[in-house]
Design an enzyme around this catalytic site. Structure first.
Site, PDB file in Angstrom:
ATOM      1  N   HIS A 264       7.370  -3.068  -1.029  1.00 52.59           N
ATOM      2  CA  HIS A 264       7.266  -1.586  -0.947  1.00 52.59           C
ATOM      3  C   HIS A 264       8.455  -1.095  -2.058  1.00 52.59           C
ATOM      4  CE1 HIS A 264       7.357   2.625   0.982  1.00 52.59           C
ATOM      5  NE2 HIS A 264       8.355   2.445   0.525  1.00 52.59           N
ATOM      6  N   GLU A 265       9.729  -1.605  -1.853  1.00 49.53           N
ATOM      7  CA  GLU A 265      10.926  -1.085  -2.967  1.00 49.53           C
ATOM      8  C   GLU A 265      10.510  -1.722  -4.293  1.00 49.53           C
ATOM      9  OE1 GLU A 265      12.606   0.723  -1.454  1.00 49.53           O
ATOM     10  OE2 GLU A 265      12.370   0.459   0.658  1.00 49.53           O
ATOM     11  N   HIS A 268       8.672   1.094  -5.795  1.00 46.72           N
ATOM     12  CA  HIS A 268       9.564   2.120  -6.257  1.00 46.72           C
ATOM     13  C   HIS A 268      10.383   1.826  -7.643  1.00 46.72           C
ATOM     14  CE1 HIS A 268       9.369   4.931  -2.916  1.00 46.72           C
ATOM     15  NE2 HIS A 268       9.533   4.046  -2.031  1.00 46.72           N
ATOM     16  N   GLU A 294       6.350   7.684  -3.855  1.00 45.88           N
ATOM     17  CA  GLU A 294       5.840   6.819  -2.598  1.00 45.88           C
ATOM     18  C   GLU A 294       4.420   6.425  -2.943  1.00 45.88           C
ATOM     19  OE1 GLU A 294       8.529   6.430  -0.426  1.00 45.88           O
ATOM     20  OE2 GLU A 294       7.051   5.569   1.287  1.00 45.88           O
TER      21      GLU A 294
HETATM   22 ZN    ZN Z   1       9.630   4.496  -0.092  1.00 43.57          ZN
END
Ligand code: ZN
Length: 499
Positions: A264-265, A268, A294
């Site tokens: 997830h990171e 980003h 996101e």
């Molecule tokens: Zn996030």
């Protein structure tokens, strides 16, 4: 042409501000990753001194005069420079229209409010936090009024802060449509005789977990020459493309948590790494907003990394590393655990099916608070009611209910919707890219992600804030943001597993 000289001044100034902002962010990372306990007070003073410096730099009257001059020559500027001026104006107004007095009162309230929230959550007693939340709502209204936004429009102001171009009415429409299909879909999945077991993982050595997730995130395309991965209490990603700082946390009995939070990171981080570095500090070198950010993290985490093609490549490596620990766990059990759906009260623990319902609940409450349809004191009761309707459960206490999130303690209103909008956008991008770049799933089966990343760089990352949230989605996918692709994706992914 004197205005060209002014444009150069503005660009150089924004670049310097960008450097100062990234320095602030580095100090924040250090505070959560490295800071010795006894140094917190000193760090607080450093952060305050730097914040003061940055605020003075960002609000210099000279910059305001440059902007007026350049706006007078707007049609003569290149398209890129027009974007830079437009976005610099947005930031400048935000920094100058809010009075220093309001800023100071907000800083003081945030600190008190955070401690009140943490204590109230511990005691599971909302009434101890309620006066602080009331104060935060008052200051949020006061801030919006600085921009002429009052009443219901105040909530729109806060939404636009996180996601330029969006407002509560538009989001309400999307959420109504999404919940109509998602509530019955979630219920059907939860009633399925197929059950995922998430308690099958025991004693996965942390060093090996870390080795695996570094291999995975490197393969996805994160550039470790311009970024790091460290440990912190809560995973996050900060910094700018030239120097990204990601964190994760490890639990020997939950290797999927560190893996998926890192992916997830990484999503980003790769967005930031794809922003044009030579545009640092200008509107062309910054992310559009939270929802687009996101969409990047969720796309990599969910559509890509929870899929069968992804695991057909990585499962042998995972098993090679954890031969002992995975003994007795079949491929199907592993895949089900990766795609588990559970009814539970906590947002941050929610899976990708239930997560959106947690967000709708918060959005409806925030909107009702801003519209004065409910009072702060009524929150626990209304939360329980909505929770029953959307999640099919009532929290046992305030700690599992309206005290679970940190956001309201810092007055971060209008932020929650971004998470769900990001999920919608991720699904819509995924639908589009599968047509634009055929054969991606075969790439994933071979552990290759370059074609997907290049498409994201080309369609999303390189533009910075050139387009607002909705315009970007329209340009890339050919239509307005819609919940339909998310529903189709969830039906496909979870229907084939559970229904
Ligand atoms: Zn996030």
């Amino acid at each position: 042409m004197p205005y060209m000289k002014t444009m150069e001044h503005l660009r150089a100034d924004l670049h310097r501000l960008g450097l100062l902002h990234s320095t602030q962010s580095l100090l924040g990372w250090d505070e959560q990753v490295n800071l010795p306990a006894g140094s917190a007070n000193h760090r607080g003073q450093q952060a305050a001194a730097l914040a003061d410096l940055v605020h003075r730099e960002a609000t210099r009257p000279e910059v305001g005069a440059w902007l007026v001059e350049l706006e007078g020559h707007a049609t003569a500027l290149s398209e890129d420079d027009q974007v830079i001026v437009r976005e610099a104006r947005r930031d400048y107004d935000r920094a100058t229209r809010i009075s220093p007095d309001l800023v100071q009162r907000k800083v003081a309230l945030d600190s008190h409010s955070y401690h009140a929230w943490a204590a109230a959550r511990k005691r599971r007693d909302f009434s101890a936090f309620a006066p602080f939340l009331e104060r935060q709502l008052e200051l949020a209204a006061e801030e919006a009024a600085c921009f002429g936004k009052t009443g219901a429009a105040a909530y729109d102001y806060h939404i636009d802060k996180h996601d330029p171009g969006l407002d509560a009415g538009f989001i309400q429409g999307l959420f109504t449509e999404l919940s109509r299909d998602l509530v019955p879909l979630a219920a059907a999945i939860l009633e399925s005789p197929v059950r995922a077991r998430t308690d099958i993982f025991r004693n996965f050595p942390v060093e090996k977990q870390e080795a695996f997730l570094r291999e995975v995130t490197t393969a996805l395309g994160f550039d470790y020459q311009h970024g790091r991965l460290d440990r912190s209490l809560h995973p996050f990603c900060s910094g700018v493309g030239a120097d990204i700082r990601m964190t994760t946390r490890f639990d020997p009995d939950n290797p999927l948590d560190s893996l998926f939070s890192s992916i997830h990171e990484t999503g980003h981080g790769m967005y930031e790494q794809g922003l044009p570095e030579n545009r640092l500090g200008t509107g062309l070198g910054q992310a559009v907003g939270m929802a687009v950010h996101e969409s990047q993290s969720r796309l990599w985490e969910n559509q890509i990394s929870r899929s069968r093609p992804f695991w057909s490549h990585w499962e042998p490596r995972f098993r090679a590393l954890f031969a002992e620990e995975l003994k007795g766990i079949s491929s199907e059990e592993l895949y089900l655990a990766i795609n588990a759906v559970e009814r539970q009260p906590i947002r941050v623990d929610a899976d990708e099916v239930m997560y959106n319902l947690h967000i709708m609940l918060r959005f409806r409450l925030e909107r009702a608070l801003f519209n004065r349809e409910i009072a702060v004191a009524e929150l626990p009761a209304v939360w329980a009611e909505l929770s029953q309707e959307l999640l099919g459960l009532v929290p046992e206490h305030d700690g599992e209910g309206c005290l679970q999130d940190i956001h309201w303690s810092g007055g971060a209103f209008g932020y929650f919707p971004s998470y769900c909008l990001g999920n919608m956008m991720a699904a819509q991008l995924w639908e589009t890219v599968q047509v634009a770049v055929p054969g991606l799933e075969s790439d994933f089966e071979a552990g290759r992600y370059g074609r997907l990343l290049r498409w994201l760089r080309q369609e999303i990352h390189q533009h910075g804030r050139r387009y607002d949230t909705r315009e970007l989605v329209r340009r890339v996918t050919g239509r307005d943001l819609s919940p339909a692709p998310l529903i189709a994706y969830l039906r496909d992914r979870y229907g084939s597993l559970y229904l």
